[in-house]
Design a protein around this motif. Structure first.
Motif, mmCIF file in Angstrom:
data_model
loop_
_atom_site.group_PDB
_atom_site.id
_atom_site.type_symbol
_atom_site.label_atom_id
_atom_site.label_comp_id
_atom_site.label_asym_id
_atom_site.label_seq_id
_atom_site.Cartn_x
_atom_site.Cartn_y
_atom_site.Cartn_z
ATOM 1 N N UNK B 352 0.846 -1.191 0.000
ATOM 2 C CA UNK B 352 0.000 0.000 0.000
ATOM 3 C C UNK B 352 0.884 1.244 0.000
ATOM 4 N N UNK B 353 0.600 2.235 -0.851
ATOM 5 C CA UNK B 353 1.392 3.465 -0.810
ATOM 6 C C UNK B 353 1.194 4.175 0.524
ATOM 7 N N UNK B 354 2.191 4.941 0.950
ATOM 8 C CA UNK B 354 2.152 5.489 2.308
ATOM 9 C C UNK B 354 0.966 6.416 2.534
ATOM 10 N N UNK B 355 0.530 7.143 1.491
ATOM 11 C CA UNK B 355 -0.552 8.093 1.751
ATOM 12 C C UNK B 355 -1.894 7.387 1.950
ATOM 13 N N UNK B 356 -1.971 6.126 1.583
ATOM 14 C CA UNK B 356 -3.213 5.377 1.804
ATOM 15 C C UNK B 356 -2.969 4.198 2.743
ATOM 16 N N UNK B 357 -1.871 4.271 3.494
ATOM 17 C CA UNK B 357 -1.456 3.138 4.314
ATOM 18 C C UNK B 357 -2.539 2.681 5.287
ATOM 19 N N UNK B 358 -3.100 3.652 5.996
ATOM 20 C CA UNK B 358 -4.076 3.326 7.025
ATOM 21 C C UNK B 358 -5.330 2.688 6.410
ATOM 22 N N UNK B 359 -5.830 3.260 5.321
ATOM 23 C CA UNK B 359 -7.005 2.686 4.651
ATOM 24 C C UNK B 359 -6.710 1.273 4.174
ATOM 25 N N UNK B 360 -5.533 1.087 3.602
ATOM 26 C CA UNK B 360 -5.166 -0.207 3.046
ATOM 27 C C UNK B 360 -5.098 -1.265 4.137
ATOM 28 N N UNK B 361 -4.445 -0.918 5.258
ATOM 29 C CA UNK B 361 -4.328 -1.886 6.347
ATOM 30 C C UNK B 361 -5.708 -2.211 6.917
ATOM 31 N N UNK B 362 -6.553 -1.153 7.030
ATOM 32 C CA UNK B 362 -7.905 -1.365 7.549
ATOM 33 C C UNK B 362 -8.677 -2.322 6.647
ATOM 34 N N UNK B 363 -8.464 -2.170 5.351
ATOM 35 C CA UNK B 363 -9.151 -3.015 4.372
ATOM 36 C C UNK B 363 -8.778 -4.483 4.585
ATOM 37 N N UNK B 364 -7.464 -4.732 4.690
ATOM 38 C CA UNK B 364 -6.993 -6.110 4.854
ATOM 39 C C UNK B 364 -7.472 -6.681 6.194
ATOM 40 N N UNK B 365 -7.329 -5.873 7.269
ATOM 41 C CA UNK B 365 -7.765 -6.338 8.592
ATOM 42 C C UNK B 365 -9.256 -6.659 8.601
ATOM 43 N N UNK B 366 -10.035 -5.774 7.994
ATOM 44 C CA UNK B 366 -11.479 -5.968 8.003
ATOM 45 C C UNK B 366 -11.863 -7.205 7.199
ATOM 46 N N UNK B 367 -11.205 -7.368 6.059
ATOM 47 C CA UNK B 367 -11.472 -8.554 5.248
ATOM 48 C C UNK B 367 -11.203 -9.817 6.043
ATOM 49 N N UNK B 368 -10.066 -9.837 6.714
ATOM 50 C CA UNK B 368 -9.692 -11.021 7.479
ATOM 51 C C UNK B 368 -10.663 -11.252 8.642
ATOM 52 N N UNK B 369 -10.979 -10.169 9.379
ATOM 53 C CA UNK B 369 -11.858 -10.305 10.535
ATOM 54 C C UNK B 369 -13.243 -10.776 10.108
ATOM 55 N N UNK B 370 -13.741 -10.215 8.994
ATOM 56 C CA UNK B 370 -15.063 -10.611 8.513
ATOM 57 C C UNK B 370 -15.063 -12.081 8.108
ATOM 58 N N UNK B 371 -13.990 -12.500 7.428
ATOM 59 C CA UNK B 371 -13.900 -13.900 7.010
ATOM 60 C C UNK B 371 -13.866 -14.813 8.240
#
Lengths: 351, 417
Positions: B352-371
């Motif tokens: 994830x590029x640094x300016x979208x780092x937080x959104x990107x990590x949230x996306x991956x975490x949320x995907x994993x948690x939902x799964x």
């Protein structure tokens, strides 16, 4: 350090930041210490008897049959005998109490058998144990418990014992709770550590689920009992057979049943609709022959497994100034609820 | 302090990063680790006494308390995504994280005031909202403060400190209750004080602009659309899909302990200690495995972790029985977390590029948690229909398939060593 984190803004030096933190930690440490000392002082005061409290003295306590009917309960009154089992004559519940020296969180007794669920203070955590007592309150056996004690019962003949504990889950913020209900045969000392191993028949079909919970056993005899089963967000009254290891659902929305002395009625707490969600339960009596429910005269929410004090009256605990008071109401829905005694919990009638 | 590590500005990064410091753990990572440690002491104090407080202190029956968990899980996913997105707007990682930590700190004194189950439940929900809000910005700050080739270790250090706090909290609570019987109010007060210290450490010692030093990102680059467009990036899409696939075959901890207990007849008094076994393995191995991930490639270690989880399921299903088996299962379970929890964030940070780092990590975490949540629901249903062994066998098969699929999909990160 290479570049300061935000060169554009005037910022506190590292030293000043440390000083701010140290000052805040000092203030917060004082607050924390005061709160712990205050709580410790309050805990210490509970060991001093209160003026106006029920008179209580150490003495001999027996669960055996005698000419006098007694009430045995956990004494909640402040003083040196707090949390001990105590007795009063059943006819004078407000009178002087006799303390036994045995401490229990939950207690029940029938036909000379007592079950005492108690806390054991360990080095890094507290644990709980179930202690089976004989009629002189001597320990017969002791079993470790996997959670916080909540319900205890003995069969009318004194042979079978059951208890329920709360087991807390491991999820963040600890919101997942479950119960574990065990049944013990005091003749063979065979322990069925969880009712979850029983074969369940729900609405006529074999049933199993991961979310099954049981609580509040009440014995009809040394084999048959009633209890509450919870699964899929609903509670059910179940009839169990401790010899066959089977359970069958009878009815929905029945918790903590308590069988009347003649075995014809169940007093229980029912979750009623349209009331405050913090006080959801009301007491009812179910006639097992007609399956008709009667609401009782107690209009407050009761979260207890009631005890029958006679053929037509029940006793239950409600929050009081010293933790818990005992109240009584007629079992036929008539009359009114009245306070039986203050500073008491987990009663049983013996003798 | 590292200035940036976006792949897009690799040249700038190499120019600005002081070479010799690459070996050290960034002070920001230590500061964030300290904040997590302190905050976990505070929150685990509450978690440890809450059941006793409800049952013995308030005389309540907490059953059915967890019923709203399903609804709440959905809400929590939204909060996490929102936290991630808000933090990226204008590079506000620290403020958003501070709001998250602050919200949780505010909840602790509230417990002194509310005495009914619905209200206590509401306070805990707000507490968890704070947790959801702060997770992605915090992880983004960890990744932005350290060199990409040390991400695995940085997350390992942070997670180890976090877990140390979680283990200390219950001990602190126990000591207080030993000094003051029924002193739940004292536990809540001390927990509040500890939480406030955590927030202060964050405010005082975590730099405000971990990411880009001075240059604020162009607002146009940080939008919801840009955050969603992240999924168009091949690296991140593959990573998310793989995390999702593997999450779909990861049974929740409580089920693992339940099956373990039934399988080995773990004595009732030990049941509550099972999570400690997992935590102990996690605490010891999360730093070494983070380093290993930096060296071997995060993806390999992440996948390896799931192979260990598969082994744990296998042990639970085998007919053999030997004394050390429950310990082996817990060790595997803890190692699985050590090899996957921080490591996934390290892998995602690279994609994830640094300016979208937080959104990107949230996306991956949320995907994993939902799964994982979906897996738990399915597991519960399978248990109801076929019993626990069949449910676990099915999950193990699913996990084997997902591991194979992931190995075949092979996100780009695996290529780097």
């Amino acid at each position: 350090m290479s570049t300061p984190p935000s060169a554009g803004k005037a910022r506190m030096t590292y030293r000043n930041r440390l000083l701010v933190l140290a000052a805040a930690v000092a203030v917060l440490a004082v607050v924390a210490t005061v709160s712990v000392l205050h709580a410790a002082h309050r805990a210490g005061r509970r060991d001093q008897a209160q003026a106006g409290g029920p008179p209580i003295a150490a003495g001999h306590v027996s669960l055996a049959a005698s000419s006098r009917r007694l009430m045995v309960f956990r004494n909640m009154a402040w003083g040196p005998h707090r949390d001990e089992l105590a007795t009063v004559p059943a006819t004078t519940p407000g009178g002087p109490r006799t303390a036994s020296g045995v401490k229990c969180l939950r207690f029940y007794a029938a036909a000379g058998t007592g079950i005492c669920l108690q806390a054991v203070h360990g080095a890094v955590q507290d644990t709980y144990q179930a202690v089976v007592l004989d009629s002189r309150l001597h320990e017969l056996r002791r079993y470790p418990l996997g959670g916080i004690p909540t319900r205890a019962r003995v069969s009318p003949g004194g042979r079978m014992v059951a208890w329920t504990v709360f087991v807390s889950g491991d999820s963040y913020a600890g919101t997942a709770f479950s119960t574990r209900t065990s049944v013990l045969d005091t003749r063979t000392w065979q322990l069925q550590s969880s009712l979850e191993t029983y074969a369940i028949t729900k609405d006529g079909h074999a049933y199993r689920a991961a979310d099954v919970n049981f609580w509040g056993v009440t014995f009809a005899d040394d084999t048959r009992f009633y209890a509450t089963l919870a699964t899929g967000g609903k509670t059910y009254l179940v009839r169990g057979d401790a010899t066959a290891g089977t359970l069958r659902t009878l009815r929905e929305n029945v918790e903590c049943p308590s069988l009347s002395p003649d075995g014809t009625r169940l007093a229980f707490k029912k979750r009623v609709k349209g009331v405050s969600p913090d006080a959801p339960w009301r007491l009812y009596v179910l006639d097992l022959r007609t399956m008709r429910e009667t609401p009782l005269a107690e209009h407050r929410s009761v979260d207890d497994q009631v005890v029958w004090s006679g053929p037509d009256t029940i006793v239950y605990a409600l929050a009081g100034d010293y933790g818990s008071d005992l109240w009584t109401a007629p079992a036929d829905g008539t009359g009114a609820a009245s306070r039986l005694m203050t500073a008491a919990l987990a009663p049983a009638y013996v003798g | 302090m590292y200035v940036a590590d976006s792949r897009g500005v690799a040249g700038a990064r190499d120019a600005l990063r002081p070479g010799p410091r690459a070996a050290a753990i960034a002070p920001t990572v230590f500061a964030l680790g300290t904040v997590s440690l302190i905050t976990d002491v505070s929150s685990e104090m509450i978690t440890a006494v809450l059941p006793l407080y409800l049952v013995a202190g308030l005389g309540l029956s907490p059953l059915g308390f967890g019923l709203l968990d399903g609804v709440y899980n959905g809400f929590s996913a939204v909060v996490r995504l929102a936290g991630g997105h808000l933090a990226d707007r204008g590079g506000r990682h620290k403020p958003v994280a501070a709001v998250g930590y602050g919200l949780s700190a505010l909840c602790k004194p509230l417990l002194l005031l509310v005495h009914t189950l619905p209200l206590i439940g509401a306070v805990l929900a707000v507490d968890r909202t704070g947790k959801g809000l702060r997770t992605a910005p915090r992880d983004a700050m960890i990744s932005l403060a350290s060199a990409p080739e040390t991400h695995g270790r940085a997350f390992g250090v942070h997670r180890a400190m976090d877990t140390a706090g979680a283990l200390l909290g219950p001990l602190v609570a126990f000591v207080i209750l030993r000094q003051a019987a029924d002193g739940y109010d004292a536990v809540f007060t001390v927990s509040t004080c500890v939480a406030v210290i955590g927030v202060l450490v964050l405010l005082l010692f975590v730099p405000g602009r971990t990411a880009r030093g001075d240059a604020a990102p162009a607002a146009s680059r940080v939008s919801l659309r840009a955050a969603l467009a992240l999924l168009r990036r091949r690296d991140l899409r593959r990573l998310s899909i793989c995390a999702l696939l593997l999450g779909l075959a990861t049974v929740s901890d409580s089920f693992v302990y339940l099956v373990l207990q039934r399988r080995f007849d773990v004595p009732v008094q030990w049941f509550a200690l099972l999570p400690l076994g997992t935590a102990a393995a996690f605490l010891t191995l999360t730093v070494p495995l983070g380093r290993l991930a930096d060296r071997l490639g995060r993806w390999r270690v992440f996948l390896g972790g799931h192979v260990l989880l598969l082994a744990a399921y296998g042990l639970l299903l085998t007919p053999w029985h030997f004394g050390a088996m429950p310990y082996a299962v817990l060790a595997l379970h803890g190692t699985f977390y050590a090899a996957t929890d921080g490591v996934l964030m390290a892998a995602a940070a690279t994609a994830v590029p640094s300016e979208l780092r937080s959104s990107g990590l949230a996306l991956v975490q949320t995907g994993q948690a939902t799964a994982r949540f979906a897996c738990s629901l399915a597991f519960g249903a399978a248990w109801t229909a076929w019993g626990d062994r069949t449910a676990l066998t099915a999950t193990a098969l699913g996990l084997a398939i997902c591991v194979a699929a992931t190995a075949w999909l092979r996100p780009a990160e695996a290529a780097r060593a």
